[in-house]
Design an enzyme around this catalytic site. Structure first.
Site, short mmCIF file in Angstrom:
data_model
loop_
_atom_site.label_atom_id
_atom_site.label_comp_id
_atom_site.label_asym_id
_atom_site.label_seq_id
_atom_site.Cartn_x
_atom_site.Cartn_y
_atom_site.Cartn_z
N TYR A 107 -7.11 3.00 11.92
CA TYR A 107 -7.02 3.96 10.90
C TYR A 107 -8.25 4.49 10.39
CZ TYR A 107 -6.16 4.91 5.88
OH TYR A 107 -5.72 5.70 4.68
N GLU B 286 -12.78 8.41 0.24
CA GLU B 286 -13.14 9.51 -0.98
C GLU B 286 -14.38 8.84 -1.71
OE1 GLU B 286 -11.47 10.76 -5.27
OE2 GLU B 286 -10.19 10.02 -3.93
N GLY C 50 -7.67 13.68 2.82
CA GLY C 50 -6.42 14.20 3.46
C GLY C 50 -5.88 14.86 2.23
N ASN D 174 0.86 -1.25 0.01
CA ASN D 174 -0.19 0.03 0.05
C ASN D 174 0.82 1.30 0.06
OD1 ASN D 174 -2.25 1.81 0.07
ND2 ASN D 174 -2.47 1.28 2.47
N CYS D 175 1.02 1.88 1.13
CA CYS D 175 1.68 3.08 0.96
C CYS D 175 2.99 2.84 1.89
CB CYS D 175 0.98 4.34 1.78
SG CYS D 175 0.04 3.77 3.70
N CYS E 289 -1.58 10.69 2.84
CA CYS E 289 -2.13 11.69 3.50
C CYS E 289 -2.24 11.60 5.17
CB CYS E 289 -3.49 11.78 2.85
SG CYS E 289 -4.63 10.79 3.45
N MET F 91 2.21 8.43 6.18
CA MET F 91 2.66 7.78 5.03
C MET F 91 1.58 8.39 4.22
SD MET F 91 3.73 3.89 5.92
CE MET F 91 2.29 3.47 6.88
N SER G 261 -1.85 8.15 7.17
CA SER G 261 -1.55 6.87 7.72
C SER G 261 -0.28 6.89 8.51
CB SER G 261 -1.15 5.68 6.72
OG SER G 261 -0.96 4.40 7.20
N ASN H 94 2.88 0.18 4.55
CA ASN H 94 1.70 -0.59 5.17
C ASN H 94 1.22 -1.75 4.37
OD1 ASN H 94 -1.55 -0.46 4.56
ND2 ASN H 94 -1.18 0.04 7.06
#
Length: 719
Positions: free
Chosen positions: A555, A560, A695, A174-175, A393, A391, A395, A414
């Site tokens: 989290y 969105e 974010g 992921n991020c 916006c 990480m 996380s 993540n």
């Protein structure tokens, strides 16, 4: 009574369809049917009676759930099982039959749902279409072949959301929080070409943007880079100019040499920062969009390059305040990179040495919405004395120490997210027969049942990443973005011990509280319940972490598109519920409902109590009018952030009409269409509209639910 179809159409209610459905389930057996015609008629009558007691027109899913419930009440267990199985099979068939249609409608430019799924993707672009087509196929394979049926069904029914299913079959995470210092200082390899440590600021900025693009193309979430690692290279440029001037202009005195070197270094500083801004906004990654990247602006008092880093931050803020030119050559607000500015003792507007940077940041916020703000004071309270970047916006990683006992945050990542639909549990439990205590008891039972589903879904993500080897993304695993593993090495050791996080997301704490207590979670009665829910979610994450040695984290989901998807499905299943499904969206994470009138200070103070609980991901915002004429008020709110909340942002409006040149707020009309208030322009192609999506900022417009949510936001500061 009308029935709301899955596509939103309303049709006349027909009890005979219930009779036919139960009859089919009853006869679908090799043995003697379980129910008689009288039984079937009785069941249909009971379902009908329950429907007429509703205060709204039911959806298809709601009727089907009433049928299942009635069959179970009548002890028609086998028929109920067959009915449920048939229902799930039909849902799967509907999904499978839509894959080709989704692709063809996307290519034809007729898939509005996908066009509005991501506010920073344009589905008319060939590169974006390519990513979406791959995603449609990937999501189909994931749902049919890779997810257990009950998890796929839970996702379809909005019990949970299995995020980024369109990338699940790929060996990517992921991020991440880039280890930029490691990569720049020690060099790296991209596309099998060696990139040595830069010898100047300009080159370091160029390499940084190349890293960002490469990383973005090999993961599906956001990334962050701490710009303090560039200070060293700005000093290298200065020394390079000193040396060159002394060699080429030996007649100059030392003061003149220094002055000229400083001028040349300043020019390179501006050029390097411009490189970062323009590259990030013009690069197109393999997923058809600009990189989702955050630049972390943090001055550390013990930084040997603090002077250079202050200059870099000033230039970043100055260029963002100016904006970036659109195709007409007009300066507008860019969506990327996201800027996060750290407030500390030396810049919190109480007489610190670097207050001038914070005042510049306030001006930038008033015009361009960024930067967002992290309070070093509050963050140290929540993360064992550490200050580090999110990480992407929002996380955040949990503190982790290396073999030397040193905290490490950069170079971590993540594993993925699964989000739970809190309002749906509230809808079901609040409608149950029984006392309030009985409803509340059932709520906690159902919450735990669904949390176990989320855990199972998250473990699927974890298991998928266990198969990844370093060769799958050398930039991540071999050349320093996350690690420097040997070729062919498994990344599995990085999945344990809390080195990486894996996130339980949540949405709609406000709506859940309203359903279960009858009041907003800002009401003391609601606050008590909301905090209890949040602490329960966090306790589950902590429990799973202890049991598995995997970094489970709570989290606050950005949501969105999910704020719309969950609400849309729940409205179809359970009908229009005032304050809940009738809005067309659910409230983000723990946030105060966007329609609730509350001051900026009260909102931030209230939401602060949830951020330490939601330590795997959180951010709060306040909605403000155009305050470019009142920067002092922005500064007061910034000072409040420093003392009262870890992470917060400001939402304002920064739009441009290409038809008449209007620079201000482009508004939404009664049909939720964007329109210039000056010339009446409604052509989306002829306007730049930027809003806080989650974010990040969004600039490619939004789905129906998010658009309505944006429209409904009330100001927290008076005009």
């Amino acid at each position: 009574m009308k029935v709301v179809k899955r596509d939103g159409r309303e049709v006349a209610y027909d009890k005979q369809k219930i009779v036919i459905a139960i009859s089919k389930a009853n006869k679908d057996t090799d043995t003697k049917p379980e129910m008689t015609d009288i039984d079937i008629a009785y069941a249909a009558d009971k379902v009908e009676a329950a429907l007429f007691e509703l205060s709204h027109d039911p959806g298809i899913e709601e009727i089907q759930e009433l049928v299942e419930t009635q069959l179970m009440k009548m002890q028609m267990i086998e028929t109920a099982k067959r009915y449920t199985r048939y229902r799930n099979d039909r849902a799967r068939d509907r999904r499978e039959n839509t894959t080709d249609a989704k692709i063809m409608s996307l290519i034809a430019g007729q898939n509005r749902e996908m066009a509005e799924e991501n506010a920073n993707k344009s589905t008319i672009l060939a590169s974006t279409q390519r990513d979406y087509i791959a995603g449609i196929v990937s999501r189909d394979i994931t749902n049919r072949k890779m997810l257990p049926r009950h998890i796929s069904t839970a996702h379809d029914n909005a019990v949970l959301h299995f995020h980024d299913a369109d990338y699940f079959i790929e060996p990517i995470a992921n991020c991440c929080l880039l280890d930029i210092g490691n990569m720049l200082d020690n060099g790296l390899v991209m596309n099998e070409k060696l990139v040595e440590s830069p010898k100047s600021f300009q080159v370091a900025c160029t390499v940084l943007t190349q890293i960002i693009a490469c990383v973005a193309s090999n993961q599906y979430g956001g990334q962050s880079a701490d710009l303090r690692h560039l200070g060293k290279y700005l000093r290298l440029s200065y020394y390079k100019y000193i040396k060159k001037i002394r060699e080429t202009e030996p007649e100059l005195d030392e003061a003149s040499v220094v002055k000229l070197a400083e001028m040349l270094t300043t020019t390179e500083l501006k050029s390097g920062v411009q490189t970062i801004q323009y590259q990030i906004n013009t690069l197109m990654t393999t997923n058809g969009q600009s990189p989702f990247v955050t630049l972390f602006l943090n001055l550390q008092k013990d930084d040997p390059y603090i002077k250079e880093n202050a200059a870099i931050i000033r230039e970043v803020l100055s260029q963002r305040l100016e904006g970036i030119k659109n195709e007409e050559g007009v300066y507008i607000t860019p969506a990327f990179p996201k800027l996060v500015y750290v407030l500390d003792e030396h810049n919190n507007l109480t007489g610190g040495e670097y207050d001038y940077l914070t005042r510049l940041a306030a001006k930038c916020t008033a015009k361009r919405m960024y930067p967002d703000y992290i309070s070093a004071k509050k963050m140290r309270e929540n993360y064992q004395g550490n200050v580090f970047s999110p990480m992407g916006c929002r996380s955040f990683l949990a503190p982790w120490k290396d073999e030397n006992g040193e905290y490490k945050f950069e170079g971590r990542f993540n594993q993925g997210v699964v989000s739970i639909n809190l309002p749906q549990i509230g809808i079901i439990c609040s409608r149950m027969e029984g006392t309030q205590d009985e409803k509340m008891a059932r709520f906690w039972e159902m919450l735990d049942e669904r949390l176990e589903l989320c855990y199972e879904a998250l473990m699927l993500r974890h298991e998928q990443l266990r198969k990844v080897i370093s060769d799958n993304s050398p930039i991540h695993w071999q050349y320093g973005a996350v690690a420097r593993l040997p070729k062919g090495a498994s990344i599995e050791p990085l999945l344990y011990g809390g080195y990486s996080s894996i996130s339980l997301g949540y949405i709609g704490l406000y709506e859940l509280t309203l359903l279960m207590t009858g009041v907003s979670h800002t009401d003391p009665k609601g606050t008590e319940f909301a905090l209890k829910v949040m602490k329960h979610l966090r306790a589950k994450c902590d429990q799973w972490k202890a049991e598995t040695n995997i970094g489970f984290a709570l989290y606050g989901t950005p949501a969105e598109s999910l704020c719309y998807r969950f609400a849309k499905i729940d409205c179809e299943k359970y009908g229009s519920i005032p304050g809940v499904t009738d809005k067309g969206w659910y409230t983000n994470s723990y946030h105060v409902c966007p329609t609730e009138h509350i001051t900026a200070f009260d909102k931030l103070r209230f939401e602060n109590q949830f951020q330490p609980i939601s330590s795997g991901g959180c951010i709060s915002y306040v909605e403000i009018p155009n305050m470019q004429h009142n920067i002092e008020a922005i500064e007061e709110m910034i000072k409040f952030i420093y003392n009262n909340i870890q992470y917060a942002e400001f939402n304002t409006k920064s739009d441009y009409c290409k038809v008449c040149g209007f620079d201000g707020e482009i508004v939404l009309d009664d049909d939720d269409e964007w329109v210039c208030p000056v010339c009446g322009n409604r052509d989306r192609r002829m306007m730049n509209v930027v809003r806080r999506t989650c974010g990040y900022l969004g600039e490619k417009f939004w789905n129906k639910g998010k658009t309505r949510e944006i429209k409904s936001r009330v100001l927290h500061v008076s005009e």
